[in-house]
Design an enzyme around this catalytic site. Structure first.
Site, PDB file in Angstrom:
ATOM      1  N   ASP A  30       0.801  -1.227   0.000  1.00  0.00           N
ATOM      2  CA  ASP A  30       0.000   0.000   0.000  1.00  0.00           C
ATOM      3  C   ASP A  30       0.833   1.276   0.000  1.00  0.00           C
ATOM      4  O   ASP A  30       0.494   2.257  -0.668  1.00  0.00           O
ATOM      5  CB  ASP A  30      -1.005   0.001   1.160  1.00  0.00           C
ATOM      6  CG  ASP A  30      -0.363  -0.097   2.537  1.00  0.00           C
ATOM      7  OD1 ASP A  30       0.765  -0.604   2.634  1.00  0.00           O
ATOM      8  OD2 ASP A  30      -1.009   0.319   3.516  1.00  0.00           O
ATOM      9  N   GLU A  52      10.089  -9.856  -3.043  1.00  0.00           N
ATOM     10  CA  GLU A  52      11.024  -8.727  -3.083  1.00  0.00           C
ATOM     11  C   GLU A  52      12.472  -9.170  -3.226  1.00  0.00           C
ATOM     12  O   GLU A  52      13.284  -8.470  -3.846  1.00  0.00           O
ATOM     13  CB  GLU A  52      10.874  -7.883  -1.808  1.00  0.00           C
ATOM     14  CG  GLU A  52       9.530  -7.179  -1.675  1.00  0.00           C
ATOM     15  CD  GLU A  52       8.434  -8.038  -1.068  1.00  0.00           C
ATOM     16  OE1 GLU A  52       7.283  -7.558  -0.934  1.00  0.00           O
ATOM     17  OE2 GLU A  52       8.726  -9.220  -0.714  1.00  0.00           O
ATOM     18  N   HIS A 115       0.639  -0.621  10.483  1.00  0.00           N
ATOM     19  CA  HIS A 115       1.055  -1.914   9.944  1.00  0.00           C
ATOM     20  C   HIS A 115       2.370  -1.779   9.159  1.00  0.00           C
ATOM     21  O   HIS A 115       2.671  -0.738   8.583  1.00  0.00           O
ATOM     22  CB  HIS A 115      -0.031  -2.489   9.027  1.00  0.00           C
ATOM     23  CG  HIS A 115      -0.304  -1.674   7.799  1.00  0.00           C
ATOM     24  ND1 HIS A 115      -1.069  -0.523   7.828  1.00  0.00           N
ATOM     25  CD2 HIS A 115       0.101  -1.825   6.511  1.00  0.00           C
ATOM     26  CE1 HIS A 115      -1.132  -0.004   6.605  1.00  0.00           C
ATOM     27  NE2 HIS A 115      -0.428  -0.769   5.799  1.00  0.00           N
ATOM     28  N   HIS A 116       3.147  -2.833   9.134  1.00  0.00           N
ATOM     29  CA  HIS A 116       4.459  -2.932   8.463  1.00  0.00           C
ATOM     30  C   HIS A 116       5.555  -2.144   9.176  1.00  0.00           C
ATOM     31  O   HIS A 116       6.695  -2.126   8.708  1.00  0.00           O
ATOM     32  CB  HIS A 116       4.414  -2.461   7.006  1.00  0.00           C
ATOM     33  CG  HIS A 116       3.501  -3.222   6.106  1.00  0.00           C
ATOM     34  ND1 HIS A 116       3.033  -4.484   6.402  1.00  0.00           N
ATOM     35  CD2 HIS A 116       2.960  -2.897   4.893  1.00  0.00           C
ATOM     36  CE1 HIS A 116       2.246  -4.900   5.423  1.00  0.00           C
ATOM     37  NE2 HIS A 116       2.184  -3.963   4.501  1.00  0.00           N
ATOM     38  N   GLY A 415      27.760 -15.223  -2.865  1.00  0.00           N
ATOM     39  CA  GLY A 415      27.399 -16.633  -2.927  1.00  0.00           C
ATOM     40  C   GLY A 415      26.081 -17.006  -2.304  1.00  0.00           C
ATOM     41  O   GLY A 415      25.974 -18.036  -1.637  1.00  0.00           O
ATOM     42  N   ASP A 442      19.159 -28.014  -8.062  1.00  0.00           N
ATOM     43  CA  ASP A 442      17.816 -28.210  -7.518  1.00  0.00           C
ATOM     44  C   ASP A 442      17.653 -27.531  -6.164  1.00  0.00           C
ATOM     45  O   ASP A 442      16.595 -26.959  -5.867  1.00  0.00           O
ATOM     46  CB  ASP A 442      17.471 -29.703  -7.423  1.00  0.00           C
ATOM     47  CG  ASP A 442      18.510 -30.518  -6.660  1.00  0.00           C
ATOM     48  OD1 ASP A 442      19.693 -30.126  -6.650  1.00  0.00           O
ATOM     49  OD2 ASP A 442      18.143 -31.562  -6.076  1.00  0.00           O
ATOM     50  N   ASN A 469      20.714 -33.030  -8.648  1.00  0.00           N
ATOM     51  CA  ASN A 469      21.626 -33.994  -8.017  1.00  0.00           C
ATOM     52  C   ASN A 469      21.178 -34.325  -6.590  1.00  0.00           C
ATOM     53  O   ASN A 469      21.993 -34.640  -5.735  1.00  0.00           O
ATOM     54  CB  ASN A 469      23.076 -33.491  -8.054  1.00  0.00           C
ATOM     55  CG  ASN A 469      23.202 -32.053  -7.567  1.00  0.00           C
ATOM     56  OD1 ASN A 469      22.308 -31.539  -6.888  1.00  0.00           O
ATOM     57  ND2 ASN A 469      24.298 -31.411  -7.909  1.00  0.00           N
ATOM     58  N   GLY A 471      19.649 -32.644  -3.929  1.00  0.00           N
ATOM     59  CA  GLY A 471      19.932 -31.914  -2.699  1.00  0.00           C
ATOM     60  C   GLY A 471      21.059 -30.919  -2.823  1.00  0.00           C
ATOM     61  O   GLY A 471      21.489 -30.556  -3.913  1.00  0.00           O
ATOM     62  N   GLU A 475      26.877 -28.245  -0.082  1.00  0.00           N
ATOM     63  CA  GLU A 475      26.975 -28.480   1.354  1.00  0.00           C
ATOM     64  C   GLU A 475      27.425 -29.917   1.647  1.00  0.00           C
ATOM     65  O   GLU A 475      28.137 -30.162   2.635  1.00  0.00           O
ATOM     66  CB  GLU A 475      25.629 -28.208   2.044  1.00  0.00           C
ATOM     67  CG  GLU A 475      24.962 -26.894   1.667  1.00  0.00           C
ATOM     68  CD  GLU A 475      25.764 -25.664   2.039  1.00  0.00           C
ATOM     69  OE1 GLU A 475      26.717 -25.783   2.847  1.00  0.00           O
ATOM     70  OE2 GLU A 475      25.460 -24.581   1.523  1.00  0.00           O
TER      71      GLU A 475
END
Length: 555
Positions: A30, A52, A115-116, A415, A442, A469, A471, A475
């Site tokens: 708004d 956003e 609000h916000h 990254g 993915d 692959n 996952g 990591e």
């Protein structure tokens, strides 16, 4: 002209167009709707995103192609959702304009529990001050023009994000009509310091038998590619780049020897750089990915390190010397060297994935990462835009020799996984006539993949390769536990869900050829899901994972 010729919103829109922004990414709320209403009446095209964060990523990708980008959202909940995207642009020196539609000025004075808001209405501004080069609140029509011009000038001169808070009641206030925008002048150099730095560098380079040049990211951000190309052509020196500066010049250049990233480099590149008797480093940021986990062995005594406003030679530091002026002066001082004496092995003959290496599909053989990127070296067109997500995609694309004129986009320093979806939207919007190719995993796709629908909605036609692959492989190479697992999606079917494009499910080399044949002749978005093994990744990523495991006391 009188002081009532233009609204504050229209003044801002006028300036955005003037500096090169033709598209504004955003999400409504708004407090920002009054500004958006003015956008819809203007020549500035509004591109709505699903959230956003992706609007910020899109502005970043757009800026890497056009030179500057912009996005807008509502106060508090909107702008704070975008912070990660802006932080990445700040870290990697990408100029984007953040425009927040804020509550009316009376609310900033009285601070009702609206609000916000957070009670303290200055919190978002104070947060953004940490990740922008300049910020402002347009509290009145009288001060708005000068403040808009100031922050936009800083955006361009620093090549970093800036923040503009536009209160709802200021949007339609009348202000003076804009005069011609004063683009920030080059700050220039202290002439005496410049001369001394150039003379010392010239002597080192003239006396060197095996010099090498590292050209990196600041050459791209500050649009110094032509000056760098002239220097390389004039001297005949071999050059390399780091990950942040990939594709600073055409990688088909005969003097380009490949990517240098410390111990993760190809053997020839590592040895050629680290054995050089003079290393000229232009515009480099020595981040962990750029230096192969800080394994780069660049002897200070042999290194001339030049950044945007300073020069370091051995242990001497020269301030107030511009990178632009230094390159020009050095080019003038040096003569061309005989390539036979410089030990130049072109990347066109040595890069891991390259067109010069013939590729033949092996029928029903399952795809591997190595074979897939070998094939991509023949698929990517000249002058394409290639976007690679952090992880398997980025580390594989690093050793993919790009065809002539390709622009490479990867968030190599900051990254943030998921960056590439928004960046692809922005890049494709910025250059609709160019082939855009995205490589994304993915795991990263699940973070921000909903804006595939925005790409489709705007009739953009990138070729998206989703590397499935199973996952978070980036990591897994650090510490492989169940937190790296994902709910498997049928990714290639999302084009049906979102209402446009063609999807392919690819497991074998033959299936890849079928998908690529369709992509070569189709005039719509291609979404090609590639299946590979869980831990199928380049050795450079395995090395990076081991280094991060040690750094974080996981090994």
């Amino acid at each position: 002209m009188s002081n009532s010729d233009i609204t504050v919103a229209d003044y801002l829109i006028f300036r955005l167009k003037e500096i090169g922004v033709d598209h504004l990414f955003g999400v409504p709320g708004d407090f920002v709707l009054g500004f958006f209403n003015q956008i819809l009446k203007s020549d500035l095209a509004y591109v709505g995103t699903c959230n956003e964060l992706n609007a910020a990523y899109a502005a970043d990708g757009y800026a890497r192609i056009r030179g500057v980008g912009a996005f807008s959202s509502t106060y508090g909940v909107g702008e704070l959702s975008a912070i990660n995207g802006v932080a990445g642009a700040f870290a990697e020196r990408v100029p984007i304009v953040v425009i927040t539609g804020s509550p009316a000025t009376i609310n900033f004075r009285n601070r009702p529990l609206l609000h916000h808001t957070l009670g303290d209405y200055q919190i978002p501004l104070r947060i953004y001050e940490k990740i922008t080069a300049a910020s402002t609140e347009l509290v009145s029509a009288e001060m708005a023009p000068a403040e808009i011009d100031r922050v936009l000038s800083v955006c361009l001169s620093h090549q970093q994000p800036v923040y503009i808070s536009l209160p709802a009641d200021v949007v339609l206030m009348k202000c003076r009509y804009p005069e011609a925008f004063r683009f920030p002048p080059d700050l220039g150099s202290d002439p005496d310091v410049l001369e001394e730095a150039i003379n010392e560098a010239t002597e080192m380079l003239k006396n060197a038998d095996k010099p090498v040049v590292i050209g990196d990211v600041e050459l791209i951000r500050f649009k110094l590619q032509k000056q760098f190309a002239d220097f390389i052509d004039k001297t005949g020196f071999p050059y390399t780049t780091m990950m942040l500066g990939k594709s600073v010049l055409s990688e088909q250049h005969p003097q380009f020897i490949g990517l240098y990233q410390g111990e993760r480099s190809r053997d020839y590149v590592k040895n050629r750089v680290e054995s050089a008797d003079c290393i000229l480093q232009l515009g480099a940021l020595l981040t962990d990915f750029n230096t192969g986990g800080f394994t780069a062995e660049l002897d200070e005594v042999k290194t001339i390190s030049v950044n945007i406003r300073s020069v370091r030679i051995k242990h001497h530091v020269y301030e107030n010397v511009s990178l632009h002026d230094f390159i020009l002066g050095l080019t003038e001082n040096l003569a061309r060297r005989d390539s036979a004496t410089l030990d130049i092995q072109s990347a066109t003959d040595g890069c891991v994935h390259r067109r010069s290496e013939k590729y033949f599909a092996d029928g029903q053989k399952p795809l591997t990462i190595k074979r897939f990127f070998d094939r991509m070296s023949h698929f990517i067109e000249d002058d394409a835009i290639v976007v690679a997500e952090t992880g398997v995609s980025l580390f594989s694309a690093a050793e993919l020799l790009m065809p002539k004129g390709v622009t490479f986009i990867g968030q190599t320093f900051y990254g943030s996984i998921g960056y590439s979806i928004g960046a692809t939207l922005g890049a494709a919007m910025a250059a609709k006539a160019r082939q855009v190719v995205l490589f994304v995993g993915d795991g990263s796709f699940q973070v921000t993949g909903q804006d595939l629908s925005t790409i489709i909605r705007n009739h953009l036609k990138p070729v998206i390769f989703l590397i499935n692959n199973d996952g978070y492989t980036i990591e897994r190479v650090i510490s492989d536990h169940s937190y790296n697992d994902l709910q498997p999606w049928k990714y290639h079917k999302l084009v049906e869900v979102f209402g446009g494009g063609m999807g392919f499910d690819v497991h074998t080399e033959a299936e890849l050829e079928e998908a690529l044949a369709t992509a070569a002749t189709s005039d719509q978005l291609m979404f090609i899901e590639i299946h590979t093994g869980r831990l199928d990744c380049p050795e450079s990523l395995v090395s990076a994972g081991q280094a991060m495991a040690m750094t974080n006391q996981l090994a």
